[in-house]
Design an enzyme around this catalytic site. Sequence first.
Site, PDB file in Angstrom:
ATOM      1  N   ASN A  30       0.873  -1.178   0.000  1.00 46.49           N
ATOM      2  CA  ASN A  30       0.000   0.000   0.000  1.00 46.49           C
ATOM      3  C   ASN A  30       0.908   1.226   0.000  1.00 46.49           C
ATOM      4  O   ASN A  30       1.500   1.556   1.019  1.00 46.49           O
ATOM      5  CB  ASN A  30      -0.894  -0.031   1.242  1.00 46.49           C
ATOM      6  CG  ASN A  30      -1.725   1.230   1.383  1.00 46.49           C
ATOM      7  OD1 ASN A  30      -1.773   2.058   0.462  1.00 46.49           O
ATOM      8  ND2 ASN A  30      -2.387   1.385   2.517  1.00 46.49           N
ATOM      9  N   LYS A  32       0.123   4.247  -0.220  1.00 48.28           N
ATOM     10  CA  LYS A  32      -0.509   5.437   0.381  1.00 48.28           C
ATOM     11  C   LYS A  32      -0.303   6.642  -0.555  1.00 48.28           C
ATOM     12  O   LYS A  32      -0.382   6.473  -1.775  1.00 48.28           O
ATOM     13  CB  LYS A  32       0.032   5.657   1.790  1.00 48.28           C
ATOM     14  CG  LYS A  32      -0.141   4.389   2.639  1.00 48.28           C
ATOM     15  CD  LYS A  32       0.067   4.582   4.098  1.00 48.28           C
ATOM     16  CE  LYS A  32      -0.155   3.252   4.818  1.00 48.28           C
ATOM     17  NZ  LYS A  32       0.002   3.330   6.254  1.00 48.28           N
ATOM     18  N   HIS A 124      -9.489   1.204   5.013  1.00 51.57           N
ATOM     19  CA  HIS A 124      -8.198   1.389   5.693  1.00 51.57           C
ATOM     20  C   HIS A 124      -8.401   2.312   6.896  1.00 51.57           C
ATOM     21  O   HIS A 124      -9.207   3.250   6.841  1.00 51.57           O
ATOM     22  CB  HIS A 124      -7.169   1.993   4.727  1.00 51.57           C
ATOM     23  CG  HIS A 124      -5.778   1.936   5.276  1.00 51.57           C
ATOM     24  ND1 HIS A 124      -5.313   2.872   6.171  1.00 51.57           N
ATOM     25  CD2 HIS A 124      -4.774   1.052   5.098  1.00 51.57           C
ATOM     26  CE1 HIS A 124      -4.070   2.548   6.518  1.00 51.57           C
ATOM     27  NE2 HIS A 124      -3.716   1.448   5.877  1.00 51.57           N
ATOM     28  N   GLU A 126      -6.753   4.686   7.968  1.00 54.71           N
ATOM     29  CA  GLU A 126      -6.543   6.122   7.696  1.00 54.71           C
ATOM     30  C   GLU A 126      -7.799   6.734   7.082  1.00 54.71           C
ATOM     31  O   GLU A 126      -8.097   7.905   7.307  1.00 54.71           O
ATOM     32  CB  GLU A 126      -5.305   6.292   6.795  1.00 54.71           C
ATOM     33  CG  GLU A 126      -4.030   6.062   7.599  1.00 54.71           C
ATOM     34  CD  GLU A 126      -2.860   5.507   6.816  1.00 54.71           C
ATOM     35  OE1 GLU A 126      -2.867   5.565   5.579  1.00 54.71           O
ATOM     36  OE2 GLU A 126      -1.918   5.013   7.476  1.00 54.71           O
ATOM     37  N   GLU A 196      -5.025  -4.807  10.768  1.00 51.27           N
ATOM     38  CA  GLU A 196      -4.025  -3.753  10.937  1.00 51.27           C
ATOM     39  C   GLU A 196      -4.325  -2.988  12.230  1.00 51.27           C
ATOM     40  O   GLU A 196      -5.142  -2.062  12.221  1.00 51.27           O
ATOM     41  CB  GLU A 196      -4.078  -2.774   9.759  1.00 51.27           C
ATOM     42  CG  GLU A 196      -3.721  -3.385   8.434  1.00 51.27           C
ATOM     43  CD  GLU A 196      -3.156  -2.354   7.460  1.00 51.27           C
ATOM     44  OE1 GLU A 196      -2.093  -2.613   6.913  1.00 51.27           O
ATOM     45  OE2 GLU A 196      -3.771  -1.284   7.279  1.00 51.27           O
ATOM     46  N   GLY A 202       2.772   2.593  10.804  1.00 52.48           N
ATOM     47  CA  GLY A 202       3.711   3.696  10.609  1.00 52.48           C
ATOM     48  C   GLY A 202       4.393   4.149  11.893  1.00 52.48           C
ATOM     49  O   GLY A 202       5.022   5.208  11.932  1.00 52.48           O
ATOM     50  N   SER A 244       3.726  -1.851  10.385  1.00 52.05           N
ATOM     51  CA  SER A 244       5.178  -1.842  10.583  1.00 52.05           C
ATOM     52  C   SER A 244       5.845  -3.171  10.241  1.00 52.05           C
ATOM     53  O   SER A 244       6.778  -3.598  10.917  1.00 52.05           O
ATOM     54  CB  SER A 244       5.519  -1.423  12.021  1.00 52.05           C
ATOM     55  OG  SER A 244       5.101  -0.092  12.261  1.00 52.05           O
TER      56      SER A 244
HETATM   57  P1  13P Z   1       3.200   0.593   7.661  1.00 51.45           P
HETATM   58  O1  13P Z   1       3.721  -0.702   7.088  1.00 51.45           O
HETATM   59  O2  13P Z   1       3.907   1.796   7.125  1.00 51.45           O
HETATM   60  O3  13P Z   1       3.116   0.539   9.151  1.00 51.45           O
HETATM   61  O4  13P Z   1       1.694   0.740   7.122  1.00 51.45           O
HETATM   62  C1  13P Z   1       0.813  -0.321   7.271  1.00 51.45           C
HETATM   63  C2  13P Z   1      -0.409  -0.019   6.506  1.00 51.45           C
HETATM   64  O5  13P Z   1      -1.193   0.847   6.878  1.00 51.45           O
HETATM   65  C3  13P Z   1      -0.643  -0.756   5.258  1.00 51.45           C
HETATM   66  O6  13P Z   1      -1.939  -0.553   4.791  1.00 51.45           O
END
Ligand code: 13P
Length: 293
Positions: A30, A32, A124, A126, A196, A202, A244
């Site tokens: 992903n 982002k 997601h 976010e 997640e 992150g 992560s």
């Molecule tokens: P990170 O791997 O940067 O922690 O992000 C995970 C994520 O949100 C994947 O959709």
Amino acid sequence: MATLLTVPAKAIRQEEKGVRRLRVPLLAGNWKMYKTPSQAAQYVSAFLPLIRTLTGVEVALCPPFVDLTTVAAALRRGRGERGTEVSVALGAQDVFWEDEGAFTGEVAPGMLVDAGCQYVIIGHSERRQYFGETDEQVNRKVKAALSHGLRPIICVGESLAQREAGQSDEVVRRQTRAALAGLTPDQAAGLVIAYEPIWAIGTGRNATGEEANRVIGIIRQVVGELYPGQPQVAQSVRIQYGGSVKPNNAAEFLGQPEVDGALVGGASLDPQGFATLCQLAAEAAADRARSGQ
Ligand code: 13P
């Protein structure tokens, strides 16, 4: 209606014949809100030669909307030039539930299919946190994606406050039930769900492999409860861990019996690093196949 990828469908058919199915792990990157179209094209040229010969694993790249057609073309070129054993699919990061209309800024499922997508990330954290996406909207998006032949990657996971209040299991149960409401057994069996935990995204803090395995087991149990008498649904649905995941901790997750790959953010942005993760997933899949898990 677009054709779905063949590997999971074949595995589901095996299940129907009474053959024990092996879920194919999915490593999805992903990106982002990173990478322009030209950066995306460079990424694919660097990435494909690194993973070309991997087996037992499926890979998906999920770039921003504006990169989709560029990445689709680069994947087609890469397959044509060198051939790839591994399936590298294309996914979007979101979708709207209407087919078309006056919805400024939104992207319809049919547009994603035409751009070359097989997958779409839905719900997601976010999007839930920053854009107010609700469980009900996630379900509408899942249904819209499925009706166009897109395979959803549905994200669930608890916040730090919910974890500290001991509500993690309840939250993922609720999100899973809501996201799958009204789906047929066949639709549910083909889904990908990503666990997640928000506090791990992150942040460099990750769940332990054991904890991820435990919560993913709960999600699979919920899917089983939604389709009583049809155990193949819960056995077929692929459930990834995300949060992560990096080359130095990936083996801990990918070696767990309930964990079917990873949804990777930051560590998928570098082609070499993501290729290493795909390699680790292929090794874990080979170990699982050997041990009959
Ligand atoms: P990170 O791997 O940067 O922690 O992000 C995970 C994520 O949100 C994947 O959709």
